[in-house]
Design an enzyme around this catalytic site. Structure first.
Site, short mmCIF file in Angstrom:
data_model
loop_
_atom_site.label_atom_id
_atom_site.label_comp_id
_atom_site.label_asym_id
_atom_site.label_seq_id
_atom_site.Cartn_x
_atom_site.Cartn_y
_atom_site.Cartn_z
CE LYS A 1 81.83 -6.59 5.45
NZ LYS A 1 80.66 -6.53 6.35
N GLY B 1 85.10 1.71 11.57
CA GLY B 1 84.37 0.83 12.48
C GLY B 1 84.95 0.93 13.88
CB SER B 2 84.36 -1.20 16.79
OG SER B 2 84.76 -2.46 16.30
CB THR C 1 86.50 -4.47 13.91
OG1 THR C 1 85.44 -4.93 14.73
CG2 THR C 1 86.47 -5.23 12.60
N GLY C 2 89.11 -2.69 14.18
CA GLY C 2 90.18 -1.92 13.51
C GLY C 2 91.56 -2.49 13.80
CD GLU D 1 89.08 8.22 9.54
OE1 GLU D 1 88.87 8.64 10.71
OE2 GLU D 1 89.80 8.81 8.74
CD GLU E 1 82.66 4.23 20.25
OE1 GLU E 1 83.04 3.06 20.07
OE2 GLU E 1 82.63 5.08 19.34
P1 NAD Z 1 82.45 -2.97 13.53
O1 NAD Z 1 83.90 -2.79 13.77
O2 NAD Z 1 81.72 -4.02 14.27
O3 NAD Z 1 82.17 -3.29 11.98
C1 NAD Z 1 82.59 -2.41 10.95
C2 NAD Z 1 82.68 -3.19 9.65
O4 NAD Z 1 83.75 -4.13 9.75
C3 NAD Z 1 81.44 -4.00 9.28
O5 NAD Z 1 81.24 -3.93 7.88
C4 NAD Z 1 81.84 -5.42 9.69
O6 NAD Z 1 81.17 -6.43 8.97
C5 NAD Z 1 83.31 -5.42 9.33
N1 NAD Z 1 84.14 -6.41 10.04
C6 NAD Z 1 83.89 -7.03 11.22
N2 NAD Z 1 84.93 -7.86 11.54
C7 NAD Z 1 85.84 -7.74 10.55
C8 NAD Z 1 87.11 -8.32 10.30
N3 NAD Z 1 87.67 -9.18 11.16
N4 NAD Z 1 87.77 -7.97 9.19
C9 NAD Z 1 87.24 -7.08 8.33
N5 NAD Z 1 86.04 -6.49 8.49
C10 NAD Z 1 85.34 -6.82 9.60
O7 NAD Z 1 81.80 -1.54 13.76
P2 NAD Z 1 80.24 -1.15 13.74
O8 NAD Z 1 79.61 -1.71 14.97
O9 NAD Z 1 79.66 -1.45 12.41
O10 NAD Z 1 80.32 0.45 13.86
C11 NAD Z 1 80.37 1.14 15.06
C12 NAD Z 1 81.78 1.59 15.36
O11 NAD Z 1 82.30 2.34 14.25
C13 NAD Z 1 81.87 2.53 16.55
O12 NAD Z 1 82.96 2.17 17.35
C14 NAD Z 1 82.10 3.90 15.91
O13 NAD Z 1 82.76 4.82 16.76
C15 NAD Z 1 82.92 3.54 14.72
N6 NAD Z 1 82.83 4.58 13.69
C16 NAD Z 1 83.92 5.38 13.45
C17 NAD Z 1 83.84 6.39 12.50
C18 NAD Z 1 85.02 7.30 12.21
O14 NAD Z 1 85.01 7.98 11.17
N7 NAD Z 1 86.04 7.37 13.07
C19 NAD Z 1 82.65 6.60 11.80
C20 NAD Z 1 81.57 5.77 12.07
C21 NAD Z 1 81.66 4.76 13.02
#
Ligand code: NAD
Length: 495
Positions: free
Chosen positions: A194, A246-247, A250-251, A269, A399
């Site tokens: 996704k 992701g963030s 959300t994580g 991650e 962050e």
């Molecule tokens: P985000 O958490 O907003 O979204 C990430 C993904 O999750 C997207 O595809 C989104 O559609 C999906 N999502 C959103 N809500 C969800 C839910 N309830 N259930 C399942 N999936 C859902 O993050 P973002 O804004 O896309 O990315 C930025 C963040 O990602 C930053 O915090 C960054 O530090 C982190 N990041 C971490 C790594 C790592 O390897 N540690 C790498 C890249 C980015």
């Protein structure tokens, strides 16, 4: 100073209607929910995607499960490696098309798209291709004494977990997607990916290339949509593992719903607030060059990038002067212009968030250079260095995921572990010194998944990567991914 020409195949691809890739083919979406895809360099809508419905989630997981039990299960480890290598070759052969598509959606400089989204992705695919034939269990000698002359032997098998749900952010949507594709395919799993709703296009094109590379239909599926689609994918009873990047907010939700759904195993991650510590002896020219390169690459939208910089007070003025001189030389502009090295932020919510942090910096800290959004079309801000108002400055703790480095002077090296560890995050940190003994003494005291010395944000496929504390759980790369994508089965035999 001009933009590169878009390839005809990129223009054609943008004209398509974009939805999903399920069971080896494009699926036009059936939902009335669409998300516009905006070019962050100018704010123009370049395409739209259709969000997946519950039926489409069902269909993608069913296809992944069929191929997991069927053709993919019959494919030898060697053949899986051949397919991954072919996909790497095809990524390179179609590299300019993939790079241009990704730059249009993400605002990433065309150099970075070529180098990381395409070049590094191919390197990662080839690295994982090498692993396919080396995923083994162990043989044990059972420890109980024989009762009546019988003997026992035992061994373990590494078996693929099954269907993996991969959820990808927008910052390196191709490369992070490829990490998940490569790990799943190397171990014999199948995958439903996704992508982020901001950057959904390039992974759709990659799914076509995977078929061309010989990946059987159903092994690698792409479902598009907002977080709701990710949420329903995680809850599917036939998803055996969730790999989320992701963030933190959300994580947390993803981890909780994976556990609640089916005790589904999950790798998270997440974000970081990564520290760089310049020791009194640091080579300031080298440190500033390294931190400029890693702190402002893709406008700071890199999870592992340094955001807070601790500088020994004796070297503070020199460090700030060198940062200022280096940032003034940056060429800000279109990411499709090859002479540009600093482009837009990736999307409007991200721009709004960084603009708020810049306002906070102007109000409560000391802006050393930069500090403002730019008055032009697209989502541009200035690369910024801020002097913190003290150890509790919010810019040292939250962050920003943007091009804002926050500097705090310190007096004694012994303060550094306390300063660095005063954070909910634990993704990366770096120490800049030529005093190896001091660096080696600091490393065990630093709470981070990766500690760099005289470098930062270097991801190598052979070196495990992941976070501690709120930065996540689980590791990618090296041999570490094998634990996450396989089940360990024990076999005992009496003879
Ligand atoms: P985000 O958490 O907003 O979204 C990430 C993904 O999750 C997207 O595809 C989104 O559609 C999906 N999502 C959103 N809500 C969800 C839910 N309830 N259930 C399942 N999936 C859902 O993050 P973002 O804004 O896309 O990315 C930025 C963040 O990602 C930053 O915090 C960054 O530090 C982190 N990041 C971490 C790594 C790592 O390897 N540690 C790498 C890249 C980015």
């Amino acid at each position: 100073m001009s933009e590169i020409q878009l390839l005809p195949q990129v223009r054609e691809f943008l004209q398509r209607s974009h939805a999903h890739f399920i069971d080896g083919q494009y699926r036009a979406g059936t939902s009335s929910r669409h998300v516009p895809i905006v070019n962050p360099a100018n704010g123009e809508v370049i395409a739209q995607i259709t969000c997946a419905t519950a039926d489409e989630v069902e269909s993608a997981v069913a296809a992944a499960r069929r191929s997991f039990k069927g053709e993919w299960a019959q494919t030898s480890p060697y053949q899986r490696g051949v397919v991954l290598n072919r996909l790497a070759d095809l990524m390179e052969a179609n590299g300019e098309e993939l790079a241009q598509l990704e730059t249009l959606c993400s605002g990433k400089s065309i150099h970075l798209s070529r180098m990381f989204e395409v070049g590094q992705s191919a390197i990662f695919l080839r690295y994982y291709a090498g692993w396919t034939t080396k995923i083994n269990g162990e043989t044990m000698s059972p420890s109980f004494p024989s009762m009546a002359g019988e003997q026992y032997t035992a061994f373990t098998r590494r078996e693929p977990v099954g269907v993996v749900a991969g959820i990808v952010p927008w910052n390196f949507s191709v490369m992070i997607g490829v990490w998940k594709i490569a790990a799943a395919l190397a171990t014999g799993c199948t995958l439903v990916l996704k992508p982020s709703e901001f950057t959904p296009l390039t992974l759709l094109r990659l799914a076509e290339l995977a078929i061309e590379a010989g990946v059987p239909a159903g092994v690698f599926n792409v479902l598009n949509g907002t977080g709701e689609v990710g949420a329903s994918l995680i809850e599917h009873p036939h998803v055996a593992k969730v790999s989320f990047t992701g963030s933190v907010p959300t994580g947390l939700k993803v981890g909780q719903s994976a556990m609640a759904a089916n005790l589904t195993r999950v790798t998270l991650e997440l974000g970081g607030k990564n520290a760089a510590a310049l020791l009194p002896d640091a080579d300031i020219d080298g440190a500033v060059a390294g931190l400029i390169q890693t702190g402002y690459v893709h406008q700071g939208q890199v999870c592992a990038a340094p955001e807070r910089i601790y500088v020994h007070r004796s070297r503070l003025d020199e460090t700030l002067a060198k940062f200022t001189a280096a940032l003034q030389g940056m060429n800000i502009g279109s990411p499709l212009d090859e002479s540009v090295n600093f482009g837009p932020l990736a999307n409007k919510p991200q721009f709004d968030k960084v603009a708020q942090f810049l306002q906070l910096a102007r109000e409560q800290s000391k802006v050393v250079c930069g500090g403002k959004p730019l008055a032009r079309a697209g989502y541009f801000v200035e690369p910024t260095v801020v002097l913190a108002n003290g150890p509790q400055d919010r810019l040292l703790h939250e962050e920003t995921f943007g091009p804002i480095l926050c500097v705090l002077p310190y007096d004694e090296v012994e303060e550094l572990p306390g300063l660095i560890n005063d954070s909910p995050f634990g993704l990366t940190a770096s120490i800049w010194t030529n005093d190896l003994s001091r660096a080696l003494r600091l490393i065990p005291q630093i709470e981070a998944g990766t500690v760099y010395v005289n470098m930062h944000t270097f991801l190598d496929p052979s070196v495990p990567f992941g976070g501690i504390k709120a930065s996540g759980t689980g590791r990618e790369f090296g041999s570490a991914f094998i634990d996450d994508y396989t089940e360990l089965k024990s076999v005992m035999i009496r003879y």
